[in-house]
Design a protein around this motif. Structure first.
Motif, PDB file in Angstrom:
ATOM      1  N   ASP A   1     -55.637  25.557  31.729  1.00 15.43           N
ATOM      2  CA  ASP A   1     -56.472  26.740  31.450  1.00 15.43           C
ATOM      3  C   ASP A   1     -55.856  27.753  30.637  1.00 15.43           C
ATOM      4  OD1 ASP A   1     -56.600  29.342  32.031  1.00 15.43           O
ATOM      5  OD2 ASP A   1     -57.137  29.142  33.932  1.00 15.43           O
ATOM      6  N   LEU A   2     -56.434  28.078  29.714  1.00 18.75           N
ATOM      7  CA  LEU A   2     -55.755  28.333  28.397  1.00 18.75           C
ATOM      8  C   LEU A   2     -55.220  29.979  28.581  1.00 18.75           C
ATOM      9  CD1 LEU A   2     -55.429  28.749  25.060  1.00 18.75           C
ATOM     10  CD2 LEU A   2     -57.958  29.111  25.082  1.00 18.75           C
ATOM     11  N   ASN A   3     -55.874  30.739  29.318  1.00 19.65           N
ATOM     12  CA  ASN A   3     -54.557  32.062  29.937  1.00 19.65           C
ATOM     13  C   ASN A   3     -53.916  32.155  30.326  1.00 19.65           C
ATOM     14  OD1 ASN A   3     -57.122  33.697  28.518  1.00 19.65           O
ATOM     15  ND2 ASN A   3     -58.119  33.263  30.981  1.00 19.65           N
ATOM     16  N   VAL A   4     -53.821  31.137  31.441  1.00 19.93           N
ATOM     17  CA  VAL A   4     -51.890  31.043  31.884  1.00 19.93           C
ATOM     18  C   VAL A   4     -50.934  30.550  30.884  1.00 19.93           C
ATOM     19  CG1 VAL A   4     -50.614  29.421  34.155  1.00 19.93           C
ATOM     20  CG2 VAL A   4     -53.235  30.502  34.044  1.00 19.93           C
TER      21      VAL A   4
ATOM     22  N   ARG B   1     -51.322  30.825  27.426  1.00 16.52           N
ATOM     23  CA  ARG B   1     -50.924  31.928  26.425  1.00 16.52           C
ATOM     24  C   ARG B   1     -49.918  32.806  27.081  1.00 16.52           C
ATOM     25  NH1 ARG B   1     -56.279  33.167  25.522  1.00 16.52           N
ATOM     26  NH2 ARG B   1     -56.196  31.969  23.422  1.00 16.52           N
ATOM     27  N   LYS B   2     -50.424  33.259  28.872  1.00 16.14           N
ATOM     28  CA  LYS B   2     -49.501  34.161  28.707  1.00 16.14           C
ATOM     29  C   LYS B   2     -47.881  33.478  28.928  1.00 16.14           C
ATOM     30  CE  LYS B   2     -52.800  36.727  31.838  1.00 16.14           C
ATOM     31  NZ  LYS B   2     -53.511  37.466  33.259  1.00 16.14           N
TER      32      LYS B   2
ATOM     33  N   GLU C   1     -46.102  33.660  25.645  1.00 15.43           N
ATOM     34  CA  GLU C   1     -46.329  34.862  25.282  1.00 15.43           C
ATOM     35  C   GLU C   1     -44.680  35.369  25.801  1.00 15.43           C
ATOM     36  OE1 GLU C   1     -49.502  37.093  25.325  1.00 15.43           O
ATOM     37  OE2 GLU C   1     -50.022  36.076  23.679  1.00 15.43           O
TER      38      GLU C   1
ATOM     39  N   GLU D   1     -53.443  27.517  21.955  1.00 16.46           N
ATOM     40  CA  GLU D   1     -55.297  26.712  21.347  1.00 16.46           C
ATOM     41  C   GLU D   1     -55.252  25.081  21.267  1.00 16.46           C
ATOM     42  OE1 GLU D   1     -55.136  30.817  21.443  1.00 16.46           O
ATOM     43  OE2 GLU D   1     -53.933  29.589  20.365  1.00 16.46           O
TER      44      GLU D   1
END
Length: 270
Positions: A232-235, A237-238, A241, A253
């Motif tokens: 899951d890209l959103n997970v 990425r979070k 960060e 990505e």
């Protein structure tokens, strides 16, 4: 002076300015100052790293598994005597890192002549054990969030680290396991044997680019008996960060896209 690493009728030639260190013990260790790639570590005739592109390898070996884990606090690194993998692991702020390296001379030489660990091997959270990784895992009674194998090309020293027995023992002591798995283009037999022997309930191959490795295309295998290989890209990425991780090659990505395999590689492992 030139250094040439040969593989399957081809090879890589690197211009060398001088030899900084050489020792024959458990392994034949050579450290060169090169003209274009900075310092270069060679073990038994095989390039392990150059300063110019080592981060390409170490970041892709470490960060995918560490970021798939919600909170990796206890990490085992097998091999990795140059310290690059431990350096990247510490970016996730673990509480405890165990590094098991069979050749103490590699650690000493890399700390003195290369220094890519940037002090990571002196960190109070890092415990370095000079022993056989296979035996350590076989006898291990503790558990790790992530196990990372940063080994050499399969040879008499490291061959056991691509065995079914070793992978089964690793599966018992960790949530996520990751290893480099050679070049599917230049070393398809090694690549496929690693994939076949790693009999995790869940496993996946991903790719990265390391210019000074055989033909530049490099692969990694991640596996788990207890966790899904989540992308899951959103997970990702979070978490990336939140942990404030600084990288040269890796991005969330790239993490996700690295698991998209060319058809010819997918055919090798189907």
């Amino acid at each position: 002076m030139e250094f040439v690493e040969r593989y399957n009728g081809s090879g890589l030639l690197i211009e060398v300015e001088k030899i900084l260190y050489e020792f024959k013990g458990v392994q034949h260790i050579q450290i060169f100052q090169t003209k274009s790639f900075g310092k270069m570590l060679v073990l038994d005739g095989k390039i392990q790293l150059t300063e110019k592109d080592e981060a390409f390898y170490h970041e892709m070996l470490v960060h995918p598994a560490m970021l798939m884990h919600e909170s990796p606090k206890r990490v085992l690194v097998i091999g990795g005597g140059d310290g690059g993998a431990v350096r990247e692991v510490l970016k996730h702020d673990p509480k405890d890192v165990v590094m098991v390296e069979i050749d103490e001379n590699v650690v000493k030489a890399c700390k003195e002549y290369i220094g890519i660990d940037m002090g990571a091997l002196e960190d109070s959270r890092v415990n370095i054990l000079f022993e056989d990784g296979l035996e350590f895992v076989r006898n291990c009674r503790g558990r790790f969030d992530v196990v990372i194998v940063d080994g050499t090309d399969p040879n008499p020293i490291s061959q056991a680290l691509i065995s079914k027995e070793f992978y089964r023992d690793c599966a018992k002591i960790c949530d996520y396991f990751v290893t480099q798995s050679q070049s599917p283009f230049a070393q398809p037999d090694y690549f496929k044997s690693i994939y076949d022997n790693a009999e995790f309930k869940n496993k996946a191959v991903y790719l990265g680019f390391v210019p000074t490795y055989p033909h530049g295309l490099w692969s990694y295998l991640i596996g788990s008996d207890v966790m899904k290989i989540a992308l899951d890209l959103n997970v990702i990425r979070k978490r990336f960060e939140k942990r404030s991780i600084e990288t040269i090659y890796y991005t969330p990505e790239i993490h996700v896209s690295a698991f998209a395999l060319p058809k010819w590689i997918a055919h090798l492992i189907r």
